[in-house]
Enzyme design. Structure first.
Site, mmCIF file in Angstrom:
data_model
loop_
_atom_site.group_PDB
_atom_site.id
_atom_site.type_symbol
_atom_site.label_atom_id
_atom_site.label_comp_id
_atom_site.label_asym_id
_atom_site.label_seq_id
_atom_site.Cartn_x
_atom_site.Cartn_y
_atom_site.Cartn_z
ATOM 1 N N ASP A 119 -4.282 23.373 19.989
ATOM 2 C CA ASP A 119 -4.029 24.824 20.045
ATOM 3 C C ASP A 119 -2.679 25.131 20.713
ATOM 4 O OD1 ASP A 119 -5.310 24.021 22.537
ATOM 5 O OD2 ASP A 119 -5.457 26.155 23.025
ATOM 6 N N HIS A 120 -1.864 24.089 20.942
ATOM 7 C CA HIS A 120 -0.500 24.260 21.473
ATOM 8 C C HIS A 120 0.555 23.618 20.583
ATOM 9 C CE1 HIS A 120 -1.930 25.862 25.384
ATOM 10 N NE2 HIS A 120 -3.033 25.349 24.871
ATOM 11 N N HIS A 132 -2.498 19.368 23.240
ATOM 12 C CA HIS A 132 -3.692 19.958 22.612
ATOM 13 C C HIS A 132 -3.333 20.697 21.325
ATOM 14 C CE1 HIS A 132 -6.339 19.962 26.517
ATOM 15 N NE2 HIS A 132 -6.372 18.806 25.868
ATOM 16 N N HIS A 163 1.899 20.677 26.302
ATOM 17 C CA HIS A 163 0.943 19.547 26.254
ATOM 18 C C HIS A 163 0.453 19.370 24.837
ATOM 19 C CE1 HIS A 163 -1.787 22.957 26.837
ATOM 20 N NE2 HIS A 163 -2.850 22.189 26.616
ATOM 21 N N HIS A 188 -4.709 19.177 33.572
ATOM 22 C CA HIS A 188 -5.391 19.646 32.348
ATOM 23 C C HIS A 188 -5.246 18.565 31.278
ATOM 24 C CE1 HIS A 188 -6.768 22.457 29.278
ATOM 25 N NE2 HIS A 188 -5.688 22.213 28.576
ATOM 26 N N ASP A 240 -1.457 25.544 29.819
ATOM 27 C CA ASP A 240 -2.845 25.679 30.287
ATOM 28 C C ASP A 240 -3.010 25.162 31.717
ATOM 29 O OD1 ASP A 240 -3.486 26.662 27.802
ATOM 30 O OD2 ASP A 240 -4.676 24.924 27.176
ATOM 31 N N HIS A 247 -3.313 31.529 27.298
ATOM 32 C CA HIS A 247 -4.600 32.100 26.866
ATOM 33 C C HIS A 247 -4.888 33.416 27.568
ATOM 34 C CE1 HIS A 247 -6.227 28.568 24.645
ATOM 35 N NE2 HIS A 247 -5.511 27.871 25.514
#
Ligand code: ZN
Ligand code: FE
Length: 240
Positions: free
Chosen positions: A59-60, A57, A55, A113, A132, A170
């Site tokens: 942090d990905h 985001h 996805h 998400h 996530d 995570h």
């Protein structure tokens, strides 16, 4: 056999570095950042040829551009999020397949998400990369979707073979478990798991990958009996 290396980055992200020895291809799932990933591959003498994103985001995907710049790798990610991941080369959705050498992953749509979130299921290796969407004893927050969608995702993932190893993005396990014990105080498997998790975390050890069977026994979101119950639990966890 895939070799899968956990790279802890930022405060609680795991980037997965995946090597396929026959083809010598190396792939990164959801690189939050570039440097530690490039360093780990270098240390092992592996050349990164692909990135798979679950996805959009940051942090990905935050490491996409720098890893592509350094290696010339090919990036595959969710078709529905292509506008938000400008580094993508190949856009995929449910029903598509992605290859690492001769190893094939089936793409699963798991929106909620984020609206276009996908997972990569490598059936021959009993591995699923879920980003996530599913966590150890938890699920992703509903930023761009509904509890009904997340309920469907949990049902879909629960149908994978129990021995499937679940690589989430995570280390949220301990906090998830603390809420899970409130949601299902009588769940003996959950109590036992939490003891093991607390012991592992006290030693600074990672608690993922998990498995579909373990989540089916202890995850209050995968175990929710309806979308309404999942919604109640998600709201309770958000405020926990
Ligand atoms: Zn996310
Ligand atoms: Fe994340």
């Amino acid at each position: 056999m895939l070799e899968i290396i956990r790279i802890p980055v930022l405060s609680d992200n795991y980037v997965w570095l995946v090597h396929e020895p026959d083809s010598k291809e190396t792939m990164v799932v959801d690189p939050a950042v570039a440097e530690p990933v490039l360093a780990e591959a270098e240390k092992r003498g592996w050349k990164i040829t692909q990135i798979w994103n679950t996805h959009w985001h940051p942090d990905h995907t935050g490491g996409n551009a720098a890893i592509k710049e350094a290696t010339g790798c090919h990036i595959t990610g969710p078709e529905a999020e292509q506008a938000r991941i400008p580094t993508l080369n190949t856009m995929v959705k449910e029903g598509d397949q992605v290859r690492l050498g001769d190893v094939v992953a089936d793409v699963m749509d798991v929106p909620a998400h984020t609206a276009g979130h996908i997972a990569f299921h490598v059936a021959d290796e009993d591995v699923v990369f879920v980003g996530d969407t599913l966590f150890a004893m938890g699920c992703g927050r509903l930023f761009e979707g509904t509890a009904a969608q997340m309920f469907d995702n949990m049902q879909k993932l629960s149908k994978l073979p129990g021995e499937t190893k679940v690589y989430c993005a995570h280390e949220y396990t301990q906090a998830n478990g603390e809420y899970a014990l409130v949601a299902e105080p009588e769940n003996q498997a959950l109590k036992e798991r939490m003891e093991a998790v607390l012991a592992a975390r006290a030693k600074g050890e990672a608690t993922v990958p998990t498995t579909i069977a373990l989540e089916a026994a202890t995850n209050p979101f995968m175990r929710a009996s309806s979308a309404d119950q999942l919604a109640e639990r998600r709201t309770a966890k958000d405020n926990f």
